[in-house]
Design an enzyme around this catalytic site. Structure first.
Site: not given
Ligand code: GLN
Length: 514
Positions: A80, A155, A179
């Site tokens: 990420k 997210s 997330s």
């Protein structure tokens, strides 16, 4: 006994490479080819590290015998974009970090590399991990591989889409309020938020420091356990990390759930405010029944304060964010908004430069959080908001402690999200609706407890549904044990979204079919 390794999983790929059945370069190329074919449509990746990945894979092939014990030997992974990778773009999907290349690797990245993993790229996310749909990204939203008109969650939407679309079997991401788990649920993959302190946060761009934790998204429970084994453990660079008793995840699965008590917070699920979708509810009940059939005892869990987790979280998280994001000023990192000819020298111009940089560099949601957080911490409101939220946070943790200690509950089960993936744009203009979707995930962050989202089937329209388990501190092993039972009863991970269109294909062979 665990299922035989499958060569689509990290565990299976590792075994095939270590045994000489496949080369790391071939596996890496396959991963890069899938990204090249599908990512123009999905937008899961912020950068693809083609040359670096192929070079590392070649090195692994050359040293295969020497390195054959490495737990992720040759396994392609994605990272990420809020996690630092040395010399490679790390932007948190924000304009303010355009051009930023950290001088060091996050501890998790160091450990993954040392374990033989091959990083093929960075994944898209909401800006600074603030959001639930990846729509607050400077790169534009990620599409859900199962339904391209829908969100992949957030997210970590890019991370979840990358695993679901078989770009790579493992993504590493952060979870501050769901997330990892919510996108995992929306994309039909496994997502683990470890116990706070289990994994070092060094090199994670901080959002809410008392809530943030790094965890894996994978196809299977065994893969999540394998990755946790690599990234867990104390780190001198993160004083909150520790060497808790080892998870011994590999031994945890035993094929049944006898002797385990699963607590279900019925009151929370029945509450109208939870907004539970009927299809999510029936998938949840079916998963619960499968675990019951495997021998677990299903009991009621009394968590009276869990209903207040969303308001508490949306005070604590923005408060911490407002403090953490003060460092992005155009001086120390990333992009700076230009100074104008009208500027002279001096402090006023410096302040103007900060202002312009932050105005141009941050998106609307990040600004909203900074303002909410600054307000909640301000002298006149601190007691009414921030302190109160911290008190509610303690009450939520007490509820869980009592459920574990007094009621003998081993894990608490809920759906991961009240609804399946929503259409892109649906909640973009309605922050409150976006926040309320976090009702089942934020408790684990407020309490620090470990939690996992597991695939639990799909709706009539073909959208994945997630099943969440929350465990005792540092007892990820219990999550893996129950997760393994569920995965055997219903191996949803074997189905994959159809390339190009949405809908499902039974997985016929390893990736690469079009
Ligand atoms: N959706 C939550 C938020 O917007 C959680 C984000 C996260 O876990 N990083 O804050």
């Amino acid at each position: 006994m665990t299922a035989p390794p499958d060569d689509r999983t990290a565990t299976g790929i590792r075994a095939a490479i270590a045994g000489g059945d496949r080369s790391a370069v071939e596996v890496c190329r396959e991963s890069l080819d899938r990204i090249a074919a599908e990512d123009p449509r999905l937008n899961a990746m912020t950068v693809v590290l083609r040359e670096e990945a192929l070079a590392r894979a070649a090195e692994i092939d050359a040293r295969r015998q020497e390195w054959s014990d490495l737990p992720l030997l040759g396994v392609p992974i994605t990272v990420k974009d809020v996690i630092c990778t040395r010399g490679q773009p790390t932007t948190a999907a924000s304009r303010i970090l355009r051009g930023f290349r950290p001088a060091y690797d996050a501890t998790v990245v160091t450990r993954l590399r040392a374990a033989g993993a091959v990083i093929v790229g960075k994944t898209n996310c909401d800006e600074f991990a603030m959001g639930s749909s990846t729509e607050h990204s400077a790169y534009g939203p990620t599409r859900n591989p199962w339904a391209p008109d829908r969100t992949s969650g957030g997210s970590s939407g890019g991370a979840a889409a990358a695993v679901a679309a078989r770009f790579a079997p493992v993504s590493i991401a952060s979870d501050t309020g769901g997330s990892v788990r919510q996108p995992a649920a929306f994309c039909g993959v496994v997502g683990l938020k470890p116990t706070y302190g289990r994994v070092s946060r060094y090199g994670l761009l901080a959002f809410g420091s008392s809530l943030d934790q790094i965890g894996p998204l994978t196809l299977t429970v065994a893969d999540a356990a394998a990755v946790l084994g690599v990234i867990a453990g104390s780190d001198p660079f993160d004083a909150t990390s520790g060497d808790a008793p080892p998870a011994s995840p590999a031994e945890a699965p035993c094929g049944h759930a006898r002797g385990l008590r699963i607590g279900v917070p019925r009151r929370l699920l029945e509450a109208g405010e939870a907004g539970l979708d009927p299809e999510v509810r029936s998938a949840f009940e079916a998963a619960l029944a499968a675990i019951g059939e495997a021998g677990a005892q299903i009991v009621d869990a009394h968590l009276p304060h869990a209903a207040y987790s969303v308001p508490a979280y949306y005070l604590v998280a923005p408060a911490e964010a407002s403090s953490n994001l003060a460092r992005y000023d155009g001086v120390r990192y990333g992009a700076r908004a230009g100074t104008s000819a009208a500027d002279g020298d001096g402090a006023a111009d410096l302040a103007r430069m900060y202002e312009r940089t932050r105005h141009a560099g941050f998106g609307a949601e990040v600004k909203r959080r900074i303002m909410l957080g600054t307000y909640a911490l301000s002298a006149g409101y601190y007691d009414a908001y921030y302190r109160k939220a911290q008190q509610v946070r303690s009450l939520i943790r007490d509820d869980y402690d009592r459920a574990f200690a007094d009621a003998g509950i081993d894990v608490v089960a809920t759906p991961t999200t009240p609804t399946p993936a929503f259409p892109l744009g649906d909640r973009a203009e309605d922050p409150l609706a976006m926040y309320l979707g976090d009702v089942f995930t934020v408790s684990a962050n407020l309490t620090g407890l470990p939690a996992i989202s597991l695939p639990a089937g799909r709706t009539a329209a073909g959208l994945p549904v997630g099943f969440q388990l929350t465990g005792r501190p540092f007892d990820e092993a219990a999550l893996f044990r129950v997760g393994d039972v569920l995965e055997r009863a219903a191996p949803w991970w074997r189905e994959r979204p159809r390339d190009g269109a949405g809908g499902a294909d039974a997985e016929a062979g390893r990736g690469g079919n079009g």
